[in-house]
Design an enzyme around this catalytic site. Sequence first.
Site, PDB file in Angstrom:
ATOM      1  N   HIS A   1      42.969  38.874  45.641  1.00  0.00           N
ATOM      2  CA  HIS A   1      42.914  39.460  44.304  1.00  0.00           C
ATOM      3  C   HIS A   1      41.522  39.260  43.736  1.00  0.00           C
ATOM      4  CE1 HIS A   1      43.996  40.457  40.179  1.00  0.00           C
ATOM      5  NE2 HIS A   1      45.013  41.093  40.735  1.00  0.00           N
TER       6      HIS A   1
ATOM      7  N   ASP B   1      52.070  42.405  44.880  1.00  0.00           N
ATOM      8  CA  ASP B   1      52.634  43.428  45.759  1.00  0.00           C
ATOM      9  C   ASP B   1      53.264  42.865  47.019  1.00  0.00           C
ATOM     10  OD1 ASP B   1      51.841  45.683  44.181  1.00  0.00           O
ATOM     11  OD2 ASP B   1      49.794  45.165  44.712  1.00  0.00           O
TER      12      ASP B   1
HETATM   13  N1  COA Z   1      42.911  40.384  54.331  1.00  0.00           N
HETATM   14  C1  COA Z   1      41.850  39.886  55.003  1.00  0.00           C
HETATM   15  N2  COA Z   1      40.663  39.576  54.434  1.00  0.00           N
HETATM   16  C2  COA Z   1      40.536  39.792  53.125  1.00  0.00           C
HETATM   17  C3  COA Z   1      41.601  40.316  52.350  1.00  0.00           C
HETATM   18  C4  COA Z   1      42.818  40.611  52.988  1.00  0.00           C
HETATM   19  N3  COA Z   1      43.836  41.103  52.296  1.00  0.00           N
HETATM   20  N4  COA Z   1      41.196  40.422  51.059  1.00  0.00           N
HETATM   21  C5  COA Z   1      39.929  39.997  51.016  1.00  0.00           C
HETATM   22  N5  COA Z   1      39.525  39.611  52.263  1.00  0.00           N
HETATM   23  C6  COA Z   1      38.227  39.016  52.613  1.00  0.00           C
HETATM   24  C7  COA Z   1      37.125  40.057  52.638  1.00  0.00           C
HETATM   25  O1  COA Z   1      36.975  40.608  53.931  1.00  0.00           O
HETATM   26  C8  COA Z   1      35.945  39.250  52.194  1.00  0.00           C
HETATM   27  O2  COA Z   1      35.516  38.460  53.295  1.00  0.00           O
HETATM   28  P1  COA Z   1      33.933  38.099  53.465  1.00  0.00           P
HETATM   29  O3  COA Z   1      33.566  37.301  52.254  1.00  0.00           O
HETATM   30  O4  COA Z   1      33.873  37.353  54.748  1.00  0.00           O
HETATM   31  O5  COA Z   1      33.221  39.422  53.529  1.00  0.00           O
HETATM   32  C9  COA Z   1      36.510  38.289  51.156  1.00  0.00           C
HETATM   33  O6  COA Z   1      37.882  38.126  51.547  1.00  0.00           O
HETATM   34  C10 COA Z   1      36.433  38.800  49.721  1.00  0.00           C
HETATM   35  O7  COA Z   1      37.065  40.097  49.669  1.00  0.00           O
HETATM   36  P2  COA Z   1      36.596  41.321  48.781  1.00  0.00           P
HETATM   37  O8  COA Z   1      37.070  42.589  49.412  1.00  0.00           O
HETATM   38  O9  COA Z   1      35.130  41.191  48.500  1.00  0.00           O
HETATM   39  O10 COA Z   1      37.400  41.046  47.442  1.00  0.00           O
HETATM   40  P3  COA Z   1      37.610  42.062  46.264  1.00  0.00           P
HETATM   41  O11 COA Z   1      37.762  41.252  45.051  1.00  0.00           O
HETATM   42  O12 COA Z   1      36.576  43.136  46.270  1.00  0.00           O
HETATM   43  O13 COA Z   1      38.993  42.797  46.649  1.00  0.00           O
HETATM   44  C11 COA Z   1      41.304  43.171  46.921  1.00  0.00           C
HETATM   45  C12 COA Z   1      40.227  42.393  46.148  1.00  0.00           C
HETATM   46  C13 COA Z   1      42.654  42.931  46.240  1.00  0.00           C
HETATM   47  C14 COA Z   1      41.000  44.677  46.872  1.00  0.00           C
HETATM   48  C15 COA Z   1      41.333  42.674  48.404  1.00  0.00           C
HETATM   49  O14 COA Z   1      41.660  41.300  48.431  1.00  0.00           O
HETATM   50  C16 COA Z   1      42.293  43.485  49.261  1.00  0.00           C
HETATM   51  O15 COA Z   1      41.875  44.493  49.842  1.00  0.00           O
HETATM   52  N6  COA Z   1      43.582  43.042  49.388  1.00  0.00           N
HETATM   53  C17 COA Z   1      44.574  43.811  50.114  1.00  0.00           C
HETATM   54  C18 COA Z   1      45.097  44.950  49.235  1.00  0.00           C
HETATM   55  C19 COA Z   1      46.014  44.457  48.147  1.00  0.00           C
HETATM   56  O16 COA Z   1      46.910  43.675  48.363  1.00  0.00           O
HETATM   57  N7  COA Z   1      45.782  44.972  46.933  1.00  0.00           N
HETATM   58  C20 COA Z   1      46.637  44.692  45.766  1.00  0.00           C
HETATM   59  C21 COA Z   1      45.900  43.945  44.714  1.00  0.00           C
HETATM   60  S1  COA Z   1      47.006  43.431  43.432  1.00  0.00           S
END
Ligand code: COA
Length: 424
Positions: free
Chosen positions: A302, A359
Site C-alpha cells: 500500500h 482487497d
Molecule cells: N508484490 C511484490 N512486490 C511488491 C508489491 C507486491 N504486491 N508491492 C510493492 N512491491 C515492491 C515493489 O516492487 C518495490 O520494490 P523495490 O523497492 O525493490 O523496487 C517496492 O515493493 C515498493 O513498491 P512500489 O510499487 O514503489 O509502491 P507503490 O506505493 O508505488 O505501490 C501498490 C503501491 C499498492 C500499487 C503496490 O504495492 C501494488 O502494486 N500492490 C498490488 C496491487 C494491490 O493490491 N493494489 C490495491 C491497493 S489497496
Amino acid sequence: MDNAKLILGDQEYEFPVIKGSEDEVGIDFTKLRSRTGAISFDPGYGNTGACTSEITYIDGENGILRYRGYPIEQIAESASFVEVCYLLIYGHLPDEKELTNFQNQLTRHTLIHEDMKKFFEGYPPATHPMAIMSAMLVSLSAFYPESDDPDIINLNIIRLLAKAKTLAAFAYKKSIGQPYIYPRNDLSYTGDFLHMMFAVPPEPYHVSPVLEKALNLLLILHADHEQNCSTSTVRMVGSSQANLFASIGAGVCALWGPLHGGANQAVIDMLEMIRKDGGDYKKYMGLAKDKESGFRLMGFGHRVYKNFDPRATILKETAKSVLNELGVHDPLLEIAQELENIALSDDYFVQRNLYPNVDFYSGIIYRAMGIPTNMFTVIFALGRLPGWIAQWKEMREDPSTRINRPRQIYTGATARDYVPVQKR
Ligand code: COA
C-alpha cells in the site's frame, strides 16, 4: 517551525509550513514557481498534498484510519452504511430524525428513468460491469442537470447514492441475461441491493441477515480513504467544475485498474491460478520477488500503510466468520492465509513493509456471498461513493479551489525546424 528554508543556487527562500490537526506537516509551495522559477518534482504524488481536508485521517505508520475523527474499528462494529454516508458527506453523525429523513430520501430515489434501461441493452453480454457502471453514472447528468443551487446539488447527491445500487444491480442482471429487478422500499440499503442482484422471478427472495451484515461492513470499510487515485481523480475532474455525475464517473474509471480497486478481482484471479497450479504458493512467492517476472502479489502493499491496513485486519476475521456462518468451504481462503503467513516472515516483504491490504480478503467474502468476480470492483465503487461525494463537495465549497493543473519537466527534443515529408 513556521517556515522552511530552501537554498536554490545562491539564493535562500523561506516557505510557510502548514500543520494539520493531527500535527501532519506540509511545506506550502503554492508560490514556489513564481518565487524561484522551479517546480517541485514528485511523480506519483507520494509527497504532495493537493488539498486540506476534514474528512478522513490515515496514519499509515500506525495503521490508523478515521472517518471524521471516528476510528474505523468503532464504525465498522456498530454503524450502518447509510449512517456512514451521512457522516462523511455532512460532517457529523446524524441524530435519529436526520437519519430517518436521509434514509427515506435514499429509499424514494432508487428508481432510474425508464429510458435508461435502453442504454443497458446496447452492451454485449460479456461487457465488464465497471464499463457499464461508469457510463451509467455519467449518463445520470442527462436526466438531472447540474445547477449551482445547493438544494439541487444536494438532491443530486441523494439521487446518485440511491440510484447507483440500482444501476449496479441492473448491470449484473444484464450480464447474466436475467430480467431487471426493481428496488423495494421496505428493505435496507444493503438488503435492497442484494434483492436486486439475486431475486429471480417468480421465486420470492429473502434477504439473508448474514449477507446484509457482511455487505454493510464491506461498504463501510471502503467508504473513504482520503486522496487515493480515484478520489484525486474525482477532485481533479471536479476542479474544472464538471458536474457531480461526470466527476464520480471518472472516479469509477480510475478505481477500475488492478493497482487500485480492481485489485480485489485480481486477487481472486491470482488465488485461482495458484489453486489450479496445484496450490504451489511458494512458487508464486518466488515470482513476486523476481522483478523480471512481472508478477506481483495482488492484495499486498500500500502506498500509505506501512505497518498494517486496519481494514484488512477486520476483513480477515470477517472472512472466516462469514464463511463459517454460510457453511462455505473455500480452498482459496487457505491459500490466502498461507501466502500471508509466508509473506509476513519473508525478508523481501518485511523490508518493503508489504502487508495484506483491503482487497486481499474482501474478494473471498464476496465469493462466499455468491457475488461474481467481475462485480467486486463495482461493489467497491458503491462503497466509495460517499467518500467521493464528500470530497467533491468539500472541494466545491472551498473558495480557494483552483483548477488542478500539475506542471512537468520537459525532456523532449529542443526546438527544431519542420521538414516537409518529401525531404525527410
Ligand atoms: N508484490 C511484490 N512486490 C511488491 C508489491 C507486491 N504486491 N508491492 C510493492 N512491491 C515492491 C515493489 O516492487 C518495490 O520494490 P523495490 O523497492 O525493490 O523496487 C517496492 O515493493 C515498493 O513498491 P512500489 O510499487 O514503489 O509502491 P507503490 O506505493 O508505488 O505501490 C501498490 C503501491 C499498492 C500499487 C503496490 O504495492 C501494488 O502494486 N500492490 C498490488 C496491487 C494491490 O493490491 N493494489 C490495491 C491497493 S489497496
